[in-house]
Design an enzyme around this catalytic site. Structure first.
Site, PDB file in Angstrom:
ATOM      1  N   HIS A 274     -15.882  25.659  30.742  1.00  0.00           N
ATOM      2  CA  HIS A 274     -14.568  25.111  31.134  1.00  0.00           C
ATOM      3  C   HIS A 274     -13.582  26.197  31.537  1.00  0.00           C
ATOM      4  O   HIS A 274     -12.400  26.113  31.230  1.00  0.00           O
ATOM      5  CB  HIS A 274     -13.986  24.267  29.985  1.00  0.00           C
ATOM      6  CG  HIS A 274     -14.746  22.993  29.772  1.00  0.00           C
ATOM      7  ND1 HIS A 274     -14.461  21.848  30.468  1.00  0.00           N
ATOM      8  CD2 HIS A 274     -15.813  22.700  28.986  1.00  0.00           C
ATOM      9  CE1 HIS A 274     -15.302  20.891  30.097  1.00  0.00           C
ATOM     10  NE2 HIS A 274     -16.143  21.372  29.205  1.00  0.00           N
ATOM     11  N   ASN A 299     -20.597  19.819  33.670  1.00  0.00           N
ATOM     12  CA  ASN A 299     -20.482  18.373  33.463  1.00  0.00           C
ATOM     13  C   ASN A 299     -19.521  17.720  34.442  1.00  0.00           C
ATOM     14  O   ASN A 299     -19.531  16.504  34.600  1.00  0.00           O
ATOM     15  CB  ASN A 299     -20.029  18.072  32.027  1.00  0.00           C
ATOM     16  CG  ASN A 299     -21.192  18.131  31.064  1.00  0.00           C
ATOM     17  OD1 ASN A 299     -22.173  18.827  31.313  1.00  0.00           O
ATOM     18  ND2 ASN A 299     -21.115  17.386  29.975  1.00  0.00           N
ATOM     19  N   ASP A 338     -17.438  23.573  24.018  1.00  0.00           N
ATOM     20  CA  ASP A 338     -18.200  22.373  24.387  1.00  0.00           C
ATOM     21  C   ASP A 338     -18.895  22.550  25.733  1.00  0.00           C
ATOM     22  O   ASP A 338     -18.519  23.390  26.542  1.00  0.00           O
ATOM     23  CB  ASP A 338     -17.266  21.153  24.462  1.00  0.00           C
ATOM     24  CG  ASP A 338     -16.111  21.363  25.435  1.00  0.00           C
ATOM     25  OD1 ASP A 338     -15.531  22.475  25.425  1.00  0.00           O
ATOM     26  OD2 ASP A 338     -15.795  20.444  26.202  1.00  0.00           O
ATOM     27  N   GLU A 339     -19.933  21.761  25.931  1.00  0.00           N
ATOM     28  CA  GLU A 339     -20.583  21.564  27.227  1.00  0.00           C
ATOM     29  C   GLU A 339     -21.007  22.857  27.911  1.00  0.00           C
ATOM     30  O   GLU A 339     -20.841  23.010  29.130  1.00  0.00           O
ATOM     31  CB  GLU A 339     -19.652  20.767  28.164  1.00  0.00           C
ATOM     32  CG  GLU A 339     -19.312  19.393  27.622  1.00  0.00           C
ATOM     33  CD  GLU A 339     -18.502  18.533  28.611  1.00  0.00           C
ATOM     34  OE1 GLU A 339     -18.774  17.324  28.679  1.00  0.00           O
ATOM     35  OE2 GLU A 339     -17.616  19.078  29.293  1.00  0.00           O
ATOM     36  N   LEU A 340     -21.565  23.788  27.151  1.00  0.00           N
ATOM     37  CA  LEU A 340     -22.064  25.010  27.765  1.00  0.00           C
ATOM     38  C   LEU A 340     -23.289  24.657  28.610  1.00  0.00           C
ATOM     39  O   LEU A 340     -24.186  23.953  28.168  1.00  0.00           O
ATOM     40  CB  LEU A 340     -22.434  26.010  26.665  1.00  0.00           C
ATOM     41  CG  LEU A 340     -22.511  27.459  27.115  1.00  0.00           C
ATOM     42  CD1 LEU A 340     -21.151  27.941  27.610  1.00  0.00           C
ATOM     43  CD2 LEU A 340     -22.987  28.335  25.966  1.00  0.00           C
TER      44      LEU A 340
END
Lengths: 557, 557
Positions: A274, A299, A338-340
């Site tokens: 992010h 994502n 999050d969301e690596l």
């Protein structure tokens, strides 16, 4: 077939049940009577002389409460509104005073400093008494933060009709304190920018339902609106535009505005994912910046993650986090996590070179990166906060007091607790305010939102914070929060998408679970109507016809 | 694995494709060049001397368009906003004039009177030419209504950067007229009340996307906010409160405001169901008023329907409809007719007595009721409009020119067309703006909205108005509309729940079906951003990062 007279009887019977008070969150101990009191024209809230050196934010809170008492002008939500109380109020005794005092031995620190304490050290308890004989009401607490919560409760007792403000149900005795110490609200200011005035109005509304934590997801891949001393190129190059920036003085203003309302501000600089926006100023630190197809590398668009295997990037990130940490007095600091996306690093030649040269796996490099960046904020006095993947997906060593935000699913709570981490409920299946508005990605005609359906207030309100947890695990639950991700939100729909829905978690985590939605709905209407009187655009949960007739629009009524 | 330079190339390539104009609805014939034009400081819109007795609403429209040209100050939605056009614009020729004229032989009637004509008689065609050499732009039409549509288009051509307003893509030649004559928007002002100012702002926004019909569902079972001459007891007893009323002068104000914006106002007095509110003033006319359990007697609380078998009630209703008809100049008048509940009449002793005494079935009585009430509005010069049940569920004789609103499902369109009725698309599965926000009925913890999921703009935009219809049946399709039922809406979320979504049907029914959602999205962003500049709180469909990069946030980009 109904005889005609029965029909008329029905209509009459259905309109009689209305709560005479509508506190939100419901106090944990509440005793009420049935005597009305008029507030006298000179009604005054005073701080007892026994409170030495009362802080300026307590004085401000007293003034603000006096102002709400005068200007809310909320007619009670019953058929006929306040006029139904007119007769009893006209004969009522007059209440002229509410006096605040601290319990013996307590020192008057500012509300702000009390609110900014570590979660476990916050003291929000208060006792509020409104006698029925017109003698002075009293509010006591052992901290100014407790007094602030009590003032908030007091202002919710007051209704208005035809020039008169009044309280019903005296004598009132409330002994109150929260079930959970963390009751938050998260706002994403990266996908869409929100002016300071929107954030302040949101802080106001949060304070009215006793939310004590603003989780500020300030930057992300889409934009970097935070002006960080020593790192100003990020905002100047990656904010949406030069007016869509939070300057250090804006941040100080927001932090102080929040503090005076009993709210701590936890900033989040989400890392190492992010972070595409950082590439606008520092392409050397970002892997797969804006790479396509984005769905392979992130994502959501745009792709881009910090080169976590690079020691330069790790140093840079640690420096950035430390600089941001200095801007916020909170003991909490979220580093995200999050969301690596691993494809991004697999496709990034720099990262692959770094991994080869150090002989590390990606997970090992992530561990080094995380420990280094966490060390930097711990050195600034912060406790790290992370999204759940950092303990459930990755093999990273974290400090034992790290706080974990569970977001993907409430099903993951148990696993986080089993690892012994303190946790915050932020699960998408209960607390995401953006779900249900359709997919926002383009060229996707049938796209619904990934976390469909819309999370109703009833859904959030019915959440069980300790479901499937052992007693020991239950103690790790610090509280919870609603969250607004802003791919499809902006200043245009901030109030309507948040309020009064986010009040449901505010009560859940203050009053404790197990509340009944039928009992809660009339009080939640009150929250929405009072918010509107105070300038927050809380939406209607039902037609006004229903709001004035508690229970009559229930499914089986 | 990406070689590093390729990544950078990707990021560059992705930002180049942006439309240089963003008209909405897309004109049906549009030719553009590639020359920029600056609007001169004294840019002026004038009505040609050949237009004799130009009506005052045309003069007002000219002034309003000149004002938008100056005050929109919309930066083009590309990375860098208007600054990317600065160089081209600095060297551009200057446009100083737009001249309006009517085609030879045409008479200048008011926009209002043109807009209020019968659907088939409305003439909205126009031709707009902007030469590239700086010579005057021209707008011609055979009606003032056509000129009004052309002015709307012109204002959408104009962008702003750093003190300069400009048009790209000259020479521009547009020949435009709508695919369908009815392009509407329905607002329910009974479940929750909307002040006149909210309705006017909505009419403004409607006009900007060339919507020409305001379908005003003004009263329903929950409240009766319409003050009807001769029937004023309805509003005084059944409005939510005395300030939540539309007076005859409010109605005249709204009708005239709409007319000047090319919008006709079709009022709906829903009968014989959805009339519980009338019981507050006239209990003798309403069966099962507020009867419980409501779910037995109505689709939503409160129950209550006109005693359609009573000749007194039928006469009362005919008188009421005639009185309302006199308030609205439109040729259209909706008498509703949806969701009639037979349990209500079965349980109503009065109705049963009436049926027995006249020897009629309920359906026969409904036929008499409908013919009588329709005759009353036909006598006032109106064409009746009904919801689909009146032709698909009930056995009622209707005038052959009755217009039918298909709402339950788009699957019902074919059946209505097969019966030979003209129809309006208003199907809940495509055009209901309230779906997806969770159920609003109380005591229903897992309640989702009955018409889940949320109807995205893409869903509405992809609707096929003539699906499964024969060529003859297709001619019965007059157009369509979005609809806002307001159980969970009020002034607080009016703009965000309607805009820019409702613009999708506006384009569908003006430009015709078959539009591509990927092509449309950048233009729809433009609609939303321009609406905000004009004070309408249209929401973000994507993060601004995406709005400035057409196509880059597409699913497969």
């Amino acid at each position: 077939m109904f005889p005609k007279s029965t029909l008329i009887l029905f209509a009459t019977l259905l309109t009689v049940f209305s709560p005479a008070d509508a506190l939100w969150p419901q106090p944990r101990n509440l005793q009420t009577g049935s005597t009305a009191l008029r507030l006298s024209g000179g009604f005054e809230i005073t701080i007892s002389g026994s409170v030495h050196n009362a802080p300026s934010d307590l004085h401000a809170a007293v003034l603000s409460t006096q102002n709400f008492v005068k200007t809310d002008k909320l007619g009670r939500l019953v058929v006929g509104r306040g006029s139904v109380d007119a007769q009893v109020v006209s004969k009522a005794k007059s209440l002229s005073k509410l006096t605040l005092s601290l319990s013996q031995g307590a020192t008057a620190h500012s509300i702000t400093s009390e609110a900014q304490k570590a979660i476990e050290d916050r003291d929000e308890a208060y006792t509020l008494t409104v006698p029925s004989d017109g003698s002075g009401a009293t509010l006591t607490a052992s901290s100014t933060l407790g007094l602030y919560r009590g003032l908030t409760t007091f202002s919710q007792l007051v209704y208005y009709n035809d020039g008169t403000t009044y309280i019903l149900n005296a004598p009132i005795h409330i002994q109150d304190s929260p079930a959970y110490p963390y009751r938050g609200f998260m706002l994403d200011t990266s996908r869409s920018f929100f002016p300071v005035s929107d954030i302040k109005r949101t802080l106001d509304a949060m304070s009215w339902v006793k939310i004590n934590q603003f989780h500020w997801h300030v930057v992300d891949s889409q934009s970097f609106p935070l002006e960080v001393p020593g790192f100003t190129d990020l905002a100047s190059k990656a904010a949406y535009d030069s007016s869509s920036v939070y300057s250090p003085s804006d941040v100080a203003d927001i932090v102080s505005y929040a503090g005076a309302r009993g709210i701590d501000v936890m900033v989040e600089i989400d890392t190492p994912g992010h972070t595409s926006a950082i590439s606008k100023a520092h392409p050397e630190h970002i892997a797969c910046a804006e790479a396509t197809p984005w769905a392979t590398f992130a994502n959501e668009p745009p792709a881009g993650q910090l080169r976590l295997a690079s020691s330069e990037t790790t140093q840079y990130t640690a420096g950035l986090l430390a600089a941001v940490a200095k801007m916020f007095p909170s003991t909490l600091f979220s580093t995200g996590g999050d969301e690596l996306n691993t494809n991004c690093y697999a496709a990034d030649a720099n990262t692959q070179e770094d991994l080869v040269s150090t002989g590390q796996t990606l997970e090992q490099a992530l561990n080094v990166f995380t420990q280094t960046t966490h060390k930097a904020i711990i050195a600034e006095g912060k406790t790290p906060v992370v999204w759940e993947e950092m303990v459930l997906v990755h093999n990273v060593t974290l400090e034992s007091d790290t706080l974990v935000l569970v977001w993907i699913s409430s099903d993951d709570v148990k696993a986080v607790a089993e690892k012994g981490f303190k946790l915050i409920h932020a699960a998408s299946d209960y607390f995401y305010l953006d779900c249900g508005g359709g997919g926002w990605v383009g060229a996707n005609p049938d796209g619904n939102s990934w976390c469909d359906p819309f999370k109703t207030w009833q859904k959030s309100y019915s959440f069980d914070p300790t479901a499937n947890l052992t007693d020991a695990e239950a103690k790790l639950v610090m509280g919870g929060q609603h969250l607004l991700w802003t791919e499809q939100s902006g200043p245009q729909n901030l109030d309507p998408i948040v309020w009064p829905r986010a009040a449901s978690s505010a009560e859940l985590f203050w009053s404790g679970p197990g509340g009944n939605i039928s009992e809660a709905l009339p009080r939640l209407h009150d929250v929405a109507y009072r918010m509107r009187q105070r300038g927050v655009q809380a939406i209607s949960l039902q037609p006004e016809w229903c709001a004035l007739r508690p229970g009559v629009c229930d499914l089986t009524a």
